[in-house]
Design a protein around this motif. Structure first.
Motif, PDB file in Angstrom:
ATOM      1  N   SER A   1     -26.027 -72.293  92.651  1.00  0.00           N
ATOM      2  CA  SER A   1     -27.478 -72.381  92.777  1.00  0.00           C
ATOM      3  C   SER A   1     -28.129 -71.383  91.826  1.00  0.00           C
ATOM      4  O   SER A   1     -29.242 -71.589  91.369  1.00  0.00           O
ATOM      5  CB  SER A   1     -27.906 -72.120  94.219  1.00  0.00           C
ATOM      6  N   ASP A   2     -27.427 -70.293  91.523  1.00  0.00           N
ATOM      7  CA  ASP A   2     -27.968 -69.332  90.566  1.00  0.00           C
ATOM      8  C   ASP A   2     -26.818 -68.487  90.041  1.00  0.00           C
ATOM      9  O   ASP A   2     -25.751 -68.407  90.660  1.00  0.00           O
ATOM     10  CB  ASP A   2     -29.023 -68.438  91.235  1.00  0.00           C
ATOM     11  N   MET A   3     -27.029 -67.866  88.888  1.00  0.00           N
ATOM     12  CA  MET A   3     -25.988 -67.043  88.292  1.00  0.00           C
ATOM     13  C   MET A   3     -26.647 -65.835  87.644  1.00  0.00           C
ATOM     14  O   MET A   3     -27.708 -65.959  87.026  1.00  0.00           O
ATOM     15  CB  MET A   3     -25.233 -67.863  87.237  1.00  0.00           C
ATOM     16  N   ALA A   4     -26.061 -64.654  87.846  1.00  0.00           N
ATOM     17  CA  ALA A   4     -26.626 -63.436  87.259  1.00  0.00           C
ATOM     18  C   ALA A   4     -25.576 -62.777  86.381  1.00  0.00           C
ATOM     19  O   ALA A   4     -24.374 -63.033  86.532  1.00  0.00           O
ATOM     20  CB  ALA A   4     -27.070 -62.475  88.354  1.00  0.00           C
ATOM     21  N   ALA A   5     -26.032 -61.935  85.444  1.00  0.00           N
ATOM     22  CA  ALA A   5     -25.122 -61.227  84.547  1.00  0.00           C
ATOM     23  C   ALA A   5     -25.322 -59.733  84.721  1.00  0.00           C
ATOM     24  O   ALA A   5     -26.425 -59.282  85.048  1.00  0.00           O
ATOM     25  CB  ALA A   5     -25.405 -61.632  83.104  1.00  0.00           C
ATOM     26  N   TYR A   6     -24.254 -58.970  84.546  1.00  0.00           N
ATOM     27  CA  TYR A   6     -24.378 -57.506  84.612  1.00  0.00           C
ATOM     28  C   TYR A   6     -23.421 -56.892  83.609  1.00  0.00           C
ATOM     29  O   TYR A   6     -22.379 -57.467  83.281  1.00  0.00           O
ATOM     30  CB  TYR A   6     -24.070 -56.990  86.024  1.00  0.00           C
ATOM     31  N   THR A   7     -23.805 -55.715  83.115  1.00  0.00           N
ATOM     32  CA  THR A   7     -22.902 -55.009  82.215  1.00  0.00           C
ATOM     33  C   THR A   7     -23.199 -53.521  82.313  1.00  0.00           C
ATOM     34  O   THR A   7     -24.350 -53.101  82.411  1.00  0.00           O
ATOM     35  CB  THR A   7     -23.029 -55.556  80.772  1.00  0.00           C
ATOM     36  N   GLY A   8     -22.162 -52.721  82.368  1.00  0.00           N
ATOM     37  CA  GLY A   8     -22.311 -51.283  82.572  1.00  0.00           C
ATOM     38  C   GLY A   8     -22.486 -50.555  81.254  1.00  0.00           C
ATOM     39  O   GLY A   8     -22.098 -51.046  80.191  1.00  0.00           O
TER      40      GLY A   8
END
Lengths: 897, 110
Positions: free
Chosen positions: A174-181
């Motif tokens: 239904s949704d997708m998120a991205a993350y990066t440190g």
């Protein structure tokens, strides 16, 4: 009949449940009889009296039923008290027995505490790392999405266009998120600090279902192009430690890498990111990357720039992880057709987000599995040793048991008493183990697991689940070491015991004890083989030639783009610091570099090499570092052909690079690379020299082609870089002077990290060192336990055969003969145990192969060493008591009987 | 008034009181109550037994089979220490209660 009844009733208390109904009946019958007589005495006729008596009594059936119900309840209560008092008695007996043999009790409790405590500590890590889901809304509906690497790793980072395509084309998410440190410098007034930030898409918090603890969190509208990208959300922990939980910080400005950001709010307390060991101090927008690092603006558009660490998707209603995986593979195939150049053979991996360990989980999972395995083996060994001790005790206590049997105690009760005793020992062990585990967890908080995750960062602790594990382990251990001795005690033949027979009998116990010896020997061998494999690994790691001299090197990471230094002046920061540091007494040379060997975090780029035709699927990817002229000299990394950098190289002349051996052999297989040309994007470089190969981003030498670019030449080490200082003596002692020198040159300059090259290498070896240390400690414990076990069995057998042996000696048996006779009981279980142990170790060794270095799990010397050590200990433990038997004075032995 | 109902709590108090001087069997207790009250209190005699067994369960009484003066087997009940304490308490409470009710009735008559 009546007589017998009277006798029975005289002894009866009212709890004989079998006769309960009868009892009530008798009581009521008596009442009727008495009442009838009374009525007859007053002149009523017998038939009338009989009727009247029943009439005044009332409804007899109902009353009887009620009384029986009351009695039934009463006797249940009595039954419970009865059992409780029997148990209390068993406990008293057990405690008394243990008080009588304090040495046995102490040894038993101590070995169990070590075994259970160790297992509890490792389980607390397993619980925190493997079993604990992140603190977000319905984590079971979340999945991690990874792009595969060409090298075959199924879980690598993704590019921003990849993320957008995955998100937009998928129907199962239904949704997708991205993350990066990212490490950034934060300045909230005072000295700038280096902190961890996580760049996320604006839907990150809403997708995870996180509510702000104060202010607001990021929301999807924050990605609208017109909105302000310079906003951030503080982590709860940092808000509390850095700002004291002050609400006025919301809406205020925090400078990140010198750029002003507005604090929107604070994340909930339970949430510290999706990646274990990477708890960020704050979250900011992925698109604010441009603000932080302007020259990387194309990163959001380039499909080949795979810098987004992780993607997380929420499954749509009714979708499954399997379904999402299948759909992602279809999307991957579409992308491969549409954009073959940058997608190539890459695929997509979808995992359920069950724990906070992201990416390639294998190393940390198998490390934990190995630790848990080692500790389970140790506990098993401790249990078998205790079983052995209990058996020996049971045998010496046979007369006591016999007396109890003769007094009519049930065998079941006897078995139960023995089990209760085991439980008492185990519980004491469990309690000490819990205290021990608490202390251990505090002690090893700084120890690094694979992937550099410190134990204290995992949040491991003794929570309810871990305590339950400890309790179950305790009970399990009690059953393991208690049930065999208890059963054998229960089978004690009465007559035999009372006759105080010394030579015969107990053959079941003897067989069990032999088997236990075999088991102990084989477990100890497995642990010893493991210990020697890891000791070998440590030795190989320490012996490995990294290509440069790691001794006497101090490292300081600074970032001149931060801390209020004028961008114009930033370029001159490096040279001025170097000048100042080089002048310090005790410093031989100093240099700057974006990357340094061993430490993770290099810059990657793609190159073309004149005269080399890349294979169709070959990625000509290298890592590089912009360095100052004395870099190689300071590290003592030799130039093996061509020349080192010269002062002129940073100037306006032809740009030159030095490549490493790995790059040279890969793309100049049969040519001299010196004088060759390397193209990076628009720039071209002449190869001036070739440096010895070394290890980048770890300890594995020569895995990455590497290139050194001289500072100047249009590239300067302008971001964070490392100041490398070669010192005359202990570099740690030089660190304060170096810091002082930097502070005096640039008071506001952010110093990220100070350390030494040796410490850097040591921290990378931490998991192996932990394993080597643990396995050695537990291996030695295992050998000691096995030795004690063997010694105990032989001593016991000597004591039992004392009379028999002295007759033989008196009749002229040779000492060797006596020793051989005594030793016979243990030598064959020892031999069998050795064979089983070595085979078992060989079988298990493949599971540790990935942690070994320079040897494999089948390394023969390790097996040989373990076998020999154990054989020596076992034979000594047999020989000492056997020799004592042989030197017994026969006359004394006979007299003693 | 030929007889009046006796409530459970009251019956238990009477049973305890009946046993104050000596152990008795169920019939003896019933008879003692009947005769001491001058036949005013008519108990359904069977109701004694649930009360006796309940008191035994609570530990106020202990019971054992023994021989009557006439040589018959009967179940005798005896006050336990706890039963004796409970009797004292309940007796006090009853007297207070009765005094209060009496006072109210007297007041109403004036």
């Amino acid at each position: 009949m009546k007589k017998q009844n009277r006798f029975r009733r005289g002894f009866r208390i009212t709890d004989h449940s079998g006769d309960r109904a009868r009892d009530v009946e008798d009581e009521i019958a008596f009442h009727h009889a008495m009442r009838e007589r009374e009525l007859i005495d007053s002149g009523m006729d017998p038939a009338e009296a009989r009727r009247k008596a029943r009439e005044v009594f009332g409804d007899e059936a109902r009353i009887r039923a009620e009384v029986e119900r009351i009695d039934a309840r009463a006797s249940l209560r009595q039954r419970v008290t009865q059992h409780a008092s029997a148990l209390a008695q068993d406990i008293r007996l057990g405690l008394r027995g243990l008080r009588r043999s304090p040495l046995f009790a102490a040894v038993a409790v101590a070995t169990l505490a070590l075994g259970i405590g160790g297992n509890t500590v490792v389980f607390s890590l397993v619980e925190a790392i493997v079993m604990r889901a992140p603190a977000v809304e319905s984590p079971d509906r979340l999945a991690s999405i990874w792009t595969t690497c060409r090298r075959g790793d199924p879980r690598c980072s993704s590019s921003h266009p990849d993320y957008e395509d995955y998100r937009d084309r998928s129907t199962r998410f239904s949704d997708m998120a991205a993350y990066t440190g990212r490490r950034v410098t934060a300045d909230a007034g005072g000295e700038p600090e280096v902190v961890g930030a996580e760049l996320v898409t604006a839907n990150y918090f809403s997708l995870l279902g996180l509510e702000p603890a104060a202010g607001r969190v990021l929301q999807p509208q924050d990605d609208v192009p017109d909105s302000d990208p310079a906003v951030l959300v503080l982590s709860n922990a940092w808000w509390k430690t850095r700002f004291g939980g002050d609400r006025t910080v919301i809406g205020s400005t925090l400078r990140v890498n010198g750029i002003p950001y507005t604090v929107l709010g604070v994340a909930p307390a339970e949430f510290d990111g999706l990646v274990l060991g990477q708890a960020p101090e704050f979250w900011m927008l992925l698109r604010s990357l441009r603000l932080l690092d302007e020259d990387r603006g194309e990163m959001l558009q380039s499909r080949s720039s795979r810098w987004i660490q992780g993607l997380v998707g929420r499954l749509a209603a009714g979708a499954t992880v399997e379904g999402a995986r299948a759909e992602m593979l279809r999307i991957s195939d579409q992308l491969a057709v549409e954009d073959p150049d940058s997608r190539g053979t890459r695929s997509i991996t979808v995992d359920a987000l069950s724990s906070r360990v992201g990416g390639s989980e294998a190393s940390i999972f198998s490390f934990l599995a190995m630790l848990q395995g080692v500790l389970a083996l140790t506990l098993l060994l401790a249990c078998s040793n205790l079983a052995n001790l209990m058996l020996a005790r049971a045998t010496t206590r046979r007369s006591e048991l016999g007396v109890r049997l003769a007094l009519g105690i049930g065998r079941a009760r006897l078995v139960r008493q023995q089990l209760v005793e085991s439980l008492i020992i185990a519980s004491a062990g469990g309690v000490v183990a819990t205290v021990l585990a608490l202390a251990l967890l505090r002690l090893i908080g700084g120890v690094a697991l694979p992937r550099g995750i410190e134990i204290s960062a995992t949040g491991a602790g003794l929570n309810a689940g871990v305590l339950l594990f400890a309790a179950l382990t305790t009970v399990g251990a009690a059953v393991l070491f208690g049930w065999l001795p208890a059963l054998i005690a229960g089978r004690t033949p009465l007559g035999l015991v009372l006759r105080q027979q010394r030579t015969g009998g107990g053959s079941a116990a003897a067989r069990v004890r032999s088997a236990l010896i075999g088991l102990q020997v084989s477990l100890a061998v497995v642990l010893l083989v493991g210990a020697s494999l890891f000791i070998g690994t440590m030795r190989n790691r320490l012996d490995v030639d990294l290509g440069f001299d790691a001794h006497n090197v101090a490292l300081v990471v600074v970032d001149p783009t931060l801390g209020g230094i004028d961008p114009e002046a930033a370029a001159t920061v490096g040279p001025r610091i170097l000048e100042r540091i080089s002048g310090l007494p005790g410093v031989r040379s100093a240099a700057l570099g974006r990357s340094i060997p061993v430490r993770p975090g290099g810059n990657g780029t793609f190159v073309e090499v004149d005269g080399y035709q890349a294979a169709p699927d070959e990625e000509m990817r290298i890592e590089y570092s912009v360095v100052t002229g004395d870099y190689l000299k300071t590290l003592a990394l030799p130039v093996i052909s061509g020349r080192d950098f010269e002062p002129a190289d940073g100037g306006a002349g032809e740009p030159v690079v030095i490549i490493d051996e790995t790059m040279a052999t890969r793309w100049w297989p049969d040519r001299d690379p010196v004088g060759g040309t390397v193209h990076v994007g628009e720039s071209s470089f002449r190869v001036a020299g070739v440096a010895r190969r070394t290890a980048w981003g770890g300890l594995d030498v020569g895995t990455t082609p590497f290139m050194f670019i001289a500072a100047g030449q249009g590239r300067s080490p302008d971001g964070p870089y490392t100041v490398i200082v070669r010192t005359d003596s202990n570099p740690t002692r030089m660190l304060p002077a170096i810091r002082q020198a930097i502070r005096e040159t640039y008071p506001g300059l952010a110093i990220r990290q100070m350390g030494t090259m040796q410490a850097e290498i040591d921290s990378l070896l931490a998991p192996q060192r932990t394993a080597a240390w643990l396995l050695s400690a537990f291996g030695l414990l295992a050998v000691t336990l096995a030795g004690i076990g063997i010694w105990g069995v032989v001593s016991y057998s000597v004591a039992r055969q004392r009379r028999d042996l002295s007759i033989r000696i008196a009749l002229g048996a040779t000492r060797t003969g006596v020793v051989r006779r005594v030793a016979r009981t243990t030598l064959s279980p020892i031999a069998v145990g050795l064979v089983f142990g070595l085979t078992g170790a060989r079988f298990l060794s493949s599971s540790v192969d990935s942690f070994l270095f320079g040897l494999t799990g089948t390394h023969p010397l390790s097996y040989f060493a373990a076998g020999i050590l154990l054989a020596v200990v076992a034979v000594t433990a047999t020989w000492l008591p056997a020799r004592r038997a042989a030197t017994t004075n026969p006359v004394e032995a006979m007299r003693a009987d | 008034m030929a007889g009046s109902d006796v409530y459970t709590g009251t019956l238990e108090l009477l049973v305890l009181r009946a046993l104050r001087e000596e152990p008795l069997h169920g019939y003896g207790i019933g008879r003692w109550i009947r005769e001491t009250s001058g036949d005013v209190l008519q108990i359904e005699e069977g109701a004694l037994y649930p009360a006796l067994h309940r008191l035994e369960k609570k530990g106020h009484l202990s019971a054992r089979w023994g021989q009557t003066e006439l040589g018959r087997q009967a179940k005798f009940y005896r006050l336990t220490t706890r039963g004796r304490r409970v009797l004292k308490q309940e007796e006090g409470r009853w007297r207070e209660h009765a005094a209060a009710v009496t006072a109210i009735l007297d007041g109403g008559a004036q």
